[in-house]
Motif scaffolding. Structure first.
Motif, PDB file in Angstrom:
ATOM      1  N   SER A 123      64.015  53.450  38.691  1.00 33.58           N
ATOM      2  CA  SER A 123      64.250  53.942  40.050  1.00 33.58           C
ATOM      3  C   SER A 123      63.668  55.344  40.224  1.00 33.58           C
ATOM      4  O   SER A 123      64.390  56.348  40.205  1.00 33.58           O
ATOM      5  CB  SER A 123      65.744  53.955  40.376  1.00 33.58           C
ATOM      6  N   THR A 172      71.096  50.598  45.867  1.00 38.80           N
ATOM      7  CA  THR A 172      70.465  51.123  47.069  1.00 38.80           C
ATOM      8  C   THR A 172      70.350  52.638  46.955  1.00 38.80           C
ATOM      9  O   THR A 172      71.336  53.329  46.689  1.00 38.80           O
ATOM     10  CB  THR A 172      71.289  50.779  48.313  1.00 38.80           C
ATOM     11  N   ASN A 213      60.719  52.987  53.728  1.00 34.36           N
ATOM     12  CA  ASN A 213      62.057  52.472  53.994  1.00 34.36           C
ATOM     13  C   ASN A 213      63.096  53.570  53.987  1.00 34.36           C
ATOM     14  O   ASN A 213      63.009  54.518  53.231  1.00 34.36           O
ATOM     15  CB  ASN A 213      62.436  51.424  52.940  1.00 34.36           C
ATOM     16  N   CYS A 236      57.022  51.955  49.123  1.00 37.72           N
ATOM     17  CA  CYS A 236      58.477  52.097  49.094  1.00 37.72           C
ATOM     18  C   CYS A 236      58.951  53.267  49.920  1.00 37.72           C
ATOM     19  O   CYS A 236      60.109  53.340  50.292  1.00 37.72           O
ATOM     20  CB  CYS A 236      58.982  52.248  47.659  1.00 37.72           C
ATOM     21  N   ASN A 265      70.015  56.012  48.677  1.00 39.04           N
ATOM     22  CA  ASN A 265      70.215  56.665  49.969  1.00 39.04           C
ATOM     23  C   ASN A 265      69.311  57.879  50.081  1.00 39.04           C
ATOM     24  O   ASN A 265      69.190  58.656  49.136  1.00 39.04           O
ATOM     25  CB  ASN A 265      71.680  57.086  50.107  1.00 39.04           C
ATOM     26  N   LYS A 288      66.170  53.118  53.054  1.00 36.02           N
ATOM     27  CA  LYS A 288      66.865  52.888  51.803  1.00 36.02           C
ATOM     28  C   LYS A 288      65.965  52.062  50.907  1.00 36.02           C
ATOM     29  O   LYS A 288      65.170  51.253  51.371  1.00 36.02           O
ATOM     30  CB  LYS A 288      68.200  52.158  52.035  1.00 36.02           C
ATOM     31  N   LYS A 289      66.086  52.291  49.619  1.00 39.30           N
ATOM     32  CA  LYS A 289      65.232  51.589  48.670  1.00 39.30           C
ATOM     33  C   LYS A 289      66.090  50.800  47.695  1.00 39.30           C
ATOM     34  O   LYS A 289      66.987  51.347  47.060  1.00 39.30           O
ATOM     35  CB  LYS A 289      64.364  52.624  47.923  1.00 39.30           C
ATOM     36  N   GLU A 290      65.834  49.503  47.588  1.00 40.09           N
ATOM     37  CA  GLU A 290      66.534  48.683  46.602  1.00 40.09           C
ATOM     38  C   GLU A 290      65.832  48.854  45.259  1.00 40.09           C
ATOM     39  O   GLU A 290      64.637  48.576  45.140  1.00 40.09           O
ATOM     40  CB  GLU A 290      66.507  47.215  47.025  1.00 40.09           C
ATOM     41  N   SER A 291      66.524  49.360  44.265  1.00 39.45           N
ATOM     42  CA  SER A 291      65.918  49.606  42.969  1.00 39.45           C
ATOM     43  C   SER A 291      66.954  49.437  41.891  1.00 39.45           C
ATOM     44  O   SER A 291      68.046  49.979  41.984  1.00 39.45           O
ATOM     45  CB  SER A 291      65.330  51.023  42.927  1.00 39.45           C
ATOM     46  N   VAL A 322      72.870  56.766  44.860  1.00 40.38           N
ATOM     47  CA  VAL A 322      72.767  55.309  44.796  1.00 40.38           C
ATOM     48  C   VAL A 322      74.128  54.699  45.092  1.00 40.38           C
ATOM     49  O   VAL A 322      75.167  55.260  44.754  1.00 40.38           O
ATOM     50  CB  VAL A 322      72.263  54.836  43.411  1.00 40.38           C
ATOM     51  N   SER A 323      74.118  53.535  45.721  1.00 40.78           N
ATOM     52  CA  SER A 323      75.377  52.892  46.128  1.00 40.78           C
ATOM     53  C   SER A 323      76.095  52.259  44.945  1.00 40.78           C
ATOM     54  O   SER A 323      77.326  52.206  44.913  1.00 40.78           O
ATOM     55  CB  SER A 323      75.097  51.835  47.200  1.00 40.78           C
ATOM     56  N   GLU A 324      75.329  51.771  43.976  1.00 43.26           N
ATOM     57  CA  GLU A 324      75.906  51.169  42.781  1.00 43.26           C
ATOM     58  C   GLU A 324      75.566  52.037  41.572  1.00 43.26           C
ATOM     59  O   GLU A 324      74.515  52.670  41.537  1.00 43.26           O
ATOM     60  CB  GLU A 324      75.349  49.751  42.568  1.00 43.26           C
TER      61      GLU A 324
END
Length: 533
Positions: A360, A36, A27, A24, A38, A29-32, A45-47
């Protein structure tokens, strides 16, 4: 003490963890957990993301209403769900949590011992952090790059980092200093502090015989200590051992990289001889082996004591902070060219860890990494600007204190309502620039005393912060209790004369039969491994 996983299981779990993390970390950015992560800046996190956190609670705060945590949540987009336990029972609660299988996502100010890190890291409960540090912790990575000894001190024998430390580069005291009662110095017209054990003896003798408190009674106590935590003379022992070339009362490493078990050393014998001399002439308080800190403090406040240990002198003497009570400068004996002076290593391991059930780890590492930046450390240690402090010159990081809100008088108490970094070993870095401009005249004076009487004279950590292997820790655990009990008993007997120092060789033989030399060999191996890491 915790039991340990078998080596094969430890290495397998650790290698699996590293493989997962390495995948991981490449990358940007990491989707977790649907968010996302940053790698730079805020939000983390974006969300919105909710993570659980377990920490010790001093009982002074409401973690759900701390402005520092509110600011951090808004900036990071990470909400914390607290699973805290009272500070006094935190270790018990922590052990129950590890046994339950229901782990918080993050352990904060958890005081994880090196044994716990090896044990729970080996079981896969705590995840390895080094790959996350490289990818998501630029502030902490900078600390490691600039301070290699920190990396060595937090790396387990299997090569993994399971917890982040408290780093206090501005705290240099190994133990509370010894202080002189300034009124006694003035009464005896002392203008130059003792530099040798003989000069110290002469001063203590004058205190005993010349009535420096001026009350016409022979009630002065030249030197006192307490039996706090059932450890004989601990508050003064380290500083007096230094007169005989010994840095610490159990394990220390000398300038030739040789590890010593102190109670076997000639320097320890000479310390006992000196203390026995003080005891016989009633220059050492005869209640030092039995009294509590509170009883000791009562004598100091009664203006009876010439020398005593505390964080600052006024905390024992009472009244306001004063520069009239100088710090003790370690003195030398005839057996050394200069005293051995102990300094704090500045590293407290086990402050922050991430569990294997954390959704995460990347976001968690980004979150804690902010606490190792100047801005994050300042926020968590002093609270937000404009409440208790403000900048007078932000470019030079110079600050000043503001009046305590609502007419308060206890700055620390109010600070405890703003930030979790109060009374617990919280993950952060403390440096001089965080305090820049905030030290009053007294704090500046204490810093100067520390510099001139300790640091400028070669103070250094007696032994590095390091890990023992599981096998080494098990051996040390089996030896420590009996050895410590015997040494404490014999120290008191030698000093008070209940056991003549002519029986020293018999005492040494007994120690070696109990495993003292083995203890030194174990720590020598651990030190050699640390030094070559």
């Amino acid at each position: 003490m915790a039991s340990y996983a078998k080596t094969g299981k430890l290495l397998l779990a650790a290698s699996i963890g590293v493989g997962l993390l390495a995948g991981c970390a490449s990358n940007e950015k990491k989707e977790s957990a649907g968010a996302t992560v940053n790698k730079e800046g805020f939000p983390i996190v974006s969300e919105p993301l909710t993570l659980t956190l377990m920490a010790p609670d001093t009982g002074d705060q409401d973690w759900t209403k701390m402005k520092v945590l509110d600011i951090m949540a808004e900036q990071s987009n990470i909400k914390l769900d607290f699973r805290n336990a009272p500070k006094d029972s935190f270790d018990t609660k922590k052990n129950l949590v590890f046994a339950s299988g229901d782990y918080p996502d993050m352990f904060y100010a958890a005081g994880l011992t090196t044994a716990e890190q090896i044990n729970y890291g080996g079981q896969g409960i705590l995840i390895p952090l080094e790959t996350l540090i490289d990818a998501y912790a630029p502030n902490f990575k900078k600390v490691l790059d600039e301070n290699p000894e920190v990396r060595k001190s937090i790396t387990a024998p299997d090569g993994h980092i399971y917890a982040l430390p408290v780093i206090e580069m501005s705290q240099h005291w190994y133990r509370n200093p010894i202080w002189y009662n300034g009124d006694f110095l003035k009464a005896l017209n002392i203008t130059k502090l003792p530099t040798t054990t003989e000069e110290l003896y002469t001063y203590l003798k004058r205190v005993k015989t010349e009535d420096p408190n001026g009350n016409g009674k022979a009630d002065e106590i030249p030197l006192t200590a307490s039996n706090a935590r059932d450890v004989n003379l601990r508050d003064i022992r380290t500083w007096l051992l230094g007169s005989f070339g010994v840095y610490e009362d159990t394990i220390y490493v000398d300038d030739n990289k040789t590890v010593h078990y102190t109670p076997l050393e000639e320097g320890f014998k000479q310390y006992l001889t000196f203390m026995n001399r003080l005891w016989n002439e009633e220059l050492l308080d005869h209640e030092s082996f039995s009294q509590t800190d509170e009883q000791k403090k009562a004598k100091v406040q009664n203006n009876q004591v010439a020398m005593f240990a505390n964080w600052n002198a006024y905390m024992s003497l009472g009244g306001e902070p004063s520069t009239d009570d100088p710090m003790y400068a370690p003195v030398k004996s005839e057996m050394v060219d200069k005293p051995a002076i102990a300094a704090n290593a500045g590293i407290t391991p086990g402050a922050f860890a991430i569990s294997s059930t954390n959704p995460s780890p990347e976001a968690s590492m980004r979150w804690v990494d902010y606490l190792y930046s100047y801005e994050g450390a300042l926020l968590f240690n002093k609270g937000p600007e404009g409440i208790l402090w403000k900048y007078t010159d932000e470019a030079t990081r110079t600050k000043e204190y503001l009046p305590i809100p609502d007419g308060g008088t206890d700055r620390e108490k109010y600070r405890s309502t703003l930030t979790p970094n109060y009374g617990i070993p919280a993950p952060t870095i403390n440096t001089d620039d965080i305090e820049k401009g905030l030290k009053g005249d007294f704090e500046v004076w204490v810093a100067k005393e520390t510099q001139t009487k300790l640091l400028d004279r070669g103070a250094r950590p007696p032994f590095p912060t390091l890990f023992l292997t599981s096998e080494e820790q098990t051996q040390v655990n089996s030896l420590t209790s009996d050895l410590n009990t015997y040494v404490n008993q014999m120290e008191a007997k030698f000093i008070t004369g209940a056991e003549p120092l002519s029986n020293w060789d018999k005492y040494v033989d007994t120690l070696n039969k109990m495993g003292a030399e083995k203890m030194a060999k174990i720590y020598q191996g651990a030190y050699d491994r640390w030094a070559s890491n």
